[in-house]
Design an enzyme around this catalytic site. Structure first.
Site, mmCIF file in Angstrom:
data_model
loop_
_atom_site.group_PDB
_atom_site.id
_atom_site.type_symbol
_atom_site.label_atom_id
_atom_site.label_comp_id
_atom_site.label_asym_id
_atom_site.label_seq_id
_atom_site.Cartn_x
_atom_site.Cartn_y
_atom_site.Cartn_z
ATOM 1 N N ASP A 1 37.342 28.027 37.774
ATOM 2 C CA ASP A 1 38.539 28.776 38.187
ATOM 3 C C ASP A 1 39.773 28.135 38.089
ATOM 4 O O ASP A 1 40.872 28.786 37.544
ATOM 5 C CB ASP A 1 38.542 29.109 39.574
ATOM 6 C CG ASP A 1 38.870 30.317 39.880
ATOM 7 O OD1 ASP A 1 38.755 31.361 39.183
ATOM 8 O OD2 ASP A 1 39.911 30.340 40.909
ATOM 9 N N CYS B 1 41.596 41.180 39.250
ATOM 10 C CA CYS B 1 41.717 39.599 39.732
ATOM 11 C C CYS B 1 42.742 39.763 40.754
ATOM 12 O O CYS B 1 42.230 39.464 41.957
ATOM 13 C CB CYS B 1 42.350 38.808 38.586
ATOM 14 S SG CYS B 1 41.802 38.891 36.919
ATOM 15 N N TYR C 1 40.574 40.011 44.507
ATOM 16 C CA TYR C 1 40.970 38.711 45.322
ATOM 17 C C TYR C 1 41.531 39.126 46.649
ATOM 18 O O TYR C 1 41.082 38.452 47.630
ATOM 19 C CB TYR C 1 41.514 37.408 44.497
ATOM 20 C CG TYR C 1 40.611 36.591 43.863
ATOM 21 C CD1 TYR C 1 39.551 37.046 43.237
ATOM 22 C CD2 TYR C 1 40.531 35.276 44.010
ATOM 23 C CE1 TYR C 1 38.642 36.395 42.560
ATOM 24 C CE2 TYR C 1 39.492 34.486 43.667
ATOM 25 C CZ TYR C 1 38.563 34.686 42.730
ATOM 26 O OH TYR C 1 37.794 34.170 42.088
ATOM 27 N N TYR D 1 43.759 33.709 50.038
ATOM 28 C CA TYR D 1 43.545 35.073 49.367
ATOM 29 C C TYR D 1 43.521 36.288 50.348
ATOM 30 O O TYR D 1 43.912 37.259 49.886
ATOM 31 C CB TYR D 1 42.248 35.158 48.649
ATOM 32 C CG TYR D 1 42.533 34.107 47.420
ATOM 33 C CD1 TYR D 1 43.198 34.238 46.403
ATOM 34 C CD2 TYR D 1 41.367 33.018 47.204
ATOM 35 C CE1 TYR D 1 43.464 33.712 45.312
ATOM 36 C CE2 TYR D 1 41.597 32.005 46.006
ATOM 37 C CZ TYR D 1 42.450 32.548 45.119
ATOM 38 O OH TYR D 1 42.649 31.584 44.060
ATOM 39 N N GLU E 1 34.893 40.213 36.829
ATOM 40 C CA GLU E 1 35.260 39.631 38.099
ATOM 41 C C GLU E 1 33.762 39.550 38.628
ATOM 42 O O GLU E 1 33.461 38.370 39.082
ATOM 43 C CB GLU E 1 36.029 40.716 39.156
ATOM 44 C CG GLU E 1 37.392 40.367 38.855
ATOM 45 C CD GLU E 1 37.952 38.906 39.284
ATOM 46 O OE1 GLU E 1 37.451 38.460 40.411
ATOM 47 O OE2 GLU E 1 38.707 38.382 38.521
HETATM 48 C C1 LIG Z 1 37.885 34.734 38.733
HETATM 49 C C2 LIG Z 1 39.152 34.948 39.372
HETATM 50 N N1 LIG Z 1 39.854 36.138 39.508
HETATM 51 C C3 LIG Z 1 40.995 36.199 40.399
HETATM 52 C C4 LIG Z 1 41.376 35.278 40.905
HETATM 53 C C5 LIG Z 1 42.932 35.306 41.731
HETATM 54 O O1 LIG Z 1 43.774 34.939 41.035
HETATM 55 C C6 LIG Z 1 40.990 33.948 40.631
HETATM 56 N N2 LIG Z 1 41.671 32.719 41.222
HETATM 57 N N3 LIG Z 1 39.823 33.796 39.817
#
Ligand SMILES: Cc1ncc(CO)c(N)n1
Length: 222
Positions: free
Chosen positions: A44, A135, A139, A165, A207
């Site tokens: 990530d 994303c 999240y 988040y 995702e």
């Molecule tokens: C895979 C992924 N999707 C979304 C986010 C949110 O920014 C993240 N950190 N990582």
């Protein structure tokens, strides 16, 4: 109904599968094995570097100053707030930011980030918004879901992840991206809307795949 509500409705089963994924549930109740989270963290971190590049492109492409400011703040939030969370988790594992940056990207990390980057290079800021919404909005939704249903006590090692988040600040960035795409959708034809729909659905599937990749600790087979 807003265009992005239609997209969200169509992606419903994918988003629901994300919430049910063992990786996401494990963050929620704190049961996720640390080695799986460590794998996710490195991937990530690499993801967020490319994600930042996409927002920088959004700022460069913006048709007006307000849009430029929004993309610049998304860029700043990603590079500084989100990546700071990852660095703090890295510290707990004894991994330096330089080591995180030097990690080897797994196949899904490359596929997903390049998919979004390509859409951003080729298209408009609305294409970019459609590609990154799963994303940013996803999240925020998972964060809120885990805050409501999960364990946010000090006992959960993933507490800070859930708190970031599920924050209002994080949600606001996704809200603006939605508004940006909805505005474009009211002024566009079916060809554009169909392209945004495909970007949103494929992004949503990626995702899901990112959780799956992290759960399985995906490696190159050869
Ligand atoms: C895979 C992924 N999707 C979304 C986010 C949110 O920014 C993240 N950190 N990582």
């Amino acid at each position: 109904m807003r265009f992005t509500d239609l997209l969200r409705q169509e992606a419903g089963p994918i988003w629901e599968a994300e919430k049910q994924h063992p990786f996401v549930r494990g963050i929620g109740d704190g049961s996720l094995p640390l080695d799986r989270f460590r794998f996710y963290l490195l991937q990530d971190y690499l993801f967020l570097i490319e994600f930042s590049r996409i927002f920088a492109l959004g700022a460069a492409r913006a048709g007006d100053l307000a849009t430029m400011q929004h993309f610049a703040s998304l860029l700043h939030e990603t590079l500084h707030t989100e990546m700071a969370l990852h660095k703090r988790y890295g510290e707990r594992f004894g991994i330096s930011p330089a080591q995180m940056e030097a990690a080897e990207p797994a196949p899904t990390t490359i596929a997903y980030t390049r998919y979004m980057l390509e859409a951003a290079w080729r298209g408009t800021t609305a294409d970019l918004a459609a590609a990154v919404l799963p994303c940013q909005w996803g999240y925020a939704e998972i964060g809120r879901h885990l805050k409501e249903t999960g364990d946010t006590s000090e006992a959960n090692p993933y507490r800070d992840w859930i708190l970031l988040y599920s924050s209002e600040e994080f949600k606001a960035t996704g809200d603006w991206l939605r508004e940006h795409l909805d505005r474009a959708a009211t002024e566009s034809g079916t060809g554009d809307r169909e392209r945004w729909r495909a970007l949103f659905l494929t992004g949503s599937r990626y995702e899901y795949l990112f959780w799956e990749m992290s759960w399985r600790q995906e490696r190159w087979p050869v």
